[in-house]
Scaffold this active site. Structure first.
Site, mmCIF file in Angstrom:
data_model
loop_
_atom_site.group_PDB
_atom_site.id
_atom_site.type_symbol
_atom_site.label_atom_id
_atom_site.label_comp_id
_atom_site.label_asym_id
_atom_site.label_seq_id
_atom_site.Cartn_x
_atom_site.Cartn_y
_atom_site.Cartn_z
ATOM 1 C CE LYS A 23 -6.275 0.638 1.336
ATOM 2 N NZ LYS A 23 -5.156 1.158 1.374
ATOM 3 C CG ASP A 62 -1.497 1.189 1.172
ATOM 4 O OD1 ASP A 62 -1.733 1.617 -0.189
ATOM 5 O OD2 ASP A 62 -2.268 1.326 2.350
ATOM 6 C CG HIS A 105 -9.770 1.055 0.562
ATOM 7 N ND1 HIS A 105 -8.819 1.983 -0.125
ATOM 8 C CD2 HIS A 105 -10.945 1.615 0.382
ATOM 9 C CE1 HIS A 105 -9.280 3.121 0.912
ATOM 10 N NE2 HIS A 105 -10.575 2.548 0.480
ATOM 11 C CB SER A 156 -6.722 3.849 3.949
ATOM 12 O OG SER A 156 -6.863 2.760 2.542
ATOM 13 C CG ASN A 214 -0.988 4.330 -4.442
ATOM 14 O OD1 ASN A 214 -2.227 3.464 -4.504
ATOM 15 N ND2 ASN A 214 -0.730 5.249 -4.092
ATOM 16 C CB CYS A 267 -6.144 2.614 -2.508
ATOM 17 S SG CYS A 267 -5.274 3.664 -1.329
#
Length: 486
Positions: A136, A37, A138, A161, A287, A77
């Site tokens: 995670k 992340d 999301h 997050s 990212n 995200c």
């Protein structure tokens, strides 16, 4: 399970000879996707970091393959994760924005990944895979959007997050329904087992759950999606006591060095159980790093030598440090410089598993790139860079064209109130996107502009609905339910 939409434009993928043994007539390979992340392109040693110690990732690169032009589909995200799950641009599946949350889903949102979309987990379950997600998610925190309703047998982790806490919600107030945000929950399946979760132990606890899952299912095919919660979205990432304060780069470095440890634990477990030669492990980030105000300071990550911050359409946001490891299959100590993306995981894994897919995806089977076929080329005639619903750039081959735009929310190169013009970069010769060569190559500008028009027709643009767009999941008829008592 809700009926899955099947589209007329179909892609049929079967296991054919590509240098990998045909898996359809034997046990298909296991797949492990480790998805960090906000970790930057230059944050690990195999991609040039000199401040973070990543010996296990060094091993993974030495025994496997680096991808230096591997892209995600968004600089943030939720849309990035939608692509890894569906094999599609987030604009196609409606996960690029919504009127309640903006760019990324917030706690207790009525939106999520549409249950009618076909996920990578659902494709592999058709072939008999055991599926687990640890970390995670999301892609929606309401029951109908949780991983257990999207093809996963097991979910252990957080629904959004690490910075989306009750405390942050209280500061936000009415905006984004912040007053309704619960404590950050740790979930097992569809139940909250801890709130607030102790974020210092997320990497360690999720790793332990992954290792248990591997041990439990080592005699049958499995798919593990490990979206690491760290480095995450806070200014000071979390790490367990064994790693806190131990790196040369503060909390950011501590969290990355613990992720490196986590990766080593997984690789060692595969070797210990003698299933390493039947397990493809891919490691990357969702990212680029957000970066500190002083972009040369690595305390919030590094995207060097690429240009730009995360959360934009820059190369620093979209290009991910990617490693592939599969002993006896992936060529060791090699580098792939061809463009590939996270949308390729679904069709590639389906092909390797011998499970044909018959619905529309934007990704491609990249087995030849994975194994290091010398003649393999990128399957992308064009790749698109969107910010929210705005098409900002298009890539074809080595060329990336930033389109002139009248207005924008955020842009890596243009400033509001100033005229915009085409920006053309050769990403092979100019890794830092420093030299605009649009005036020297009007033919390339014209060709990529035409490719952009095709994207607008299919995937949309500001004020334009694309013919190929599908709706997100949306809970209607009742307000969202908080997942934990307030």
């Amino acid at each position: 399970m809700l009926h899955k939409i099947v589209f007329a434009a179909c892609i049929f993928i079967t296991a054919t000879a590509t240098g990998i043994a045909d898996q359809a007539d034997s046990r298909p390979p296991n797949f492990i996707l480790i998805f960090c992340d906000n970790l930057g392109y230059g944050d690990i040693e195999p991609f040039g970091s000199t401040v973070h110690r990543t010996p296990h990732l060094n091993r993974m690169a030495k025994e496997g393959r680096r991808f230096t032009h591997f892209c995600v589909t968004a600089g943030v995200c939720t849309p990035s994760r939608a692509s890894i799950m569906t094999g599609c641009y987030s604009q196609r599946v409606g996960m690029h924005q919504n009127p309640r949350d903006g760019h990324v889903l917030r706690p207790v949102s009525p939106y999520g990944l549409n249950p009618d979309e076909i996920t990578i987990a659902e494709v592999l379950k058709q072939r008999g895979y055991k599926t687990g997600i640890f970390g995670k998610w999301h892609l929606g925190d309401q029951p109908e959007f949780l991983p257990t309703r999207q093809g996963f047998d097991r979910f252990f982790g957080i629904p959004y997050s690490d910075d989306m806490t009750r405390e942050v919600g209280q500061r936000i107030g009415e905006r984004l329904s912040g007053n309704d945000w619960p404590e950050l929950p740790l979930m097992e399946g569809e139940k909250v087992i801890e709130a607030p979760v102790d974020r210092d132990y997320l990497t360690k606890r999720c790793t332990e759950e992954v290792l248990t899952f591997i041990e439990k299912h080592n005699d049958e095919p499995f798919f593990i999606y490990f979206p690491q919660c760290m480095p995450g979205s806070t200014s000071a990432p979390f790490a367990s006591p064994e790693f806190k304060g131990k790196s040369k780069n503060g909390p950011w470095g501590d969290s990355i060095e613990e992720i490196d440890w986590s990766t080593g634990q997984i690789l060692d477990k595969l070797v210990e159980l003698d299933i390493d030669e039947n397990t493809l492990v891919i490691w990357l980030s969702d990212n680029g790093a957000p970066l500190a105000k002083d972009m040369s300071n690595p305390r919030r990550g590094s995207n060097r030598p690429l240009f730009g911050r995360g959360y934009t359409t820059s190369e620093g946001a979209f290009r991910s440090p990617t490693l592939a490891w599969w002993p006896k299959h992936v060529s060791p100590d090699t580098t792939c410089t061809k463009l590939a993306t996270t949308m390729d995981f679904l069709p590639t894994f389906a092909s390797l598993a011998g499970e044909p897919i018959d619905h529309k995806v934007d990704g491609h089977d990249i087995r030849t790139l994975l194994v290091g076929d010398a003649n393999a080329e990128s399957p992308y005639a064009a790749f698109y860079y969107y910010y929210l619903d705005q098409l900002q750039a298009v890539r074809s081959g080595p060329w990336k064209l930033f389109l002139p735009v009248d207005d924008f929310v955020r842009h890596p190169h243009f400033k509001r109130g100033e005229p915009t013009h085409p920006l053309l970069f050769n990403l092979e010769d100019d890794i830092g996107s420093e030299r605009n060569v649009a005036s020297q190559h009007p033919d390339i500008v014209e060709r990529l502009t035409g490719l952009a028009e095709a994207a607008r027709t299919d995937l949309g643009d500001v004020g334009v609905t694309g013919s190929g767009q599908r709706p997100p999941g949306h809970r209607t008829g009742q307000p969202p339910e908080a997942q934990v008592a307030r």
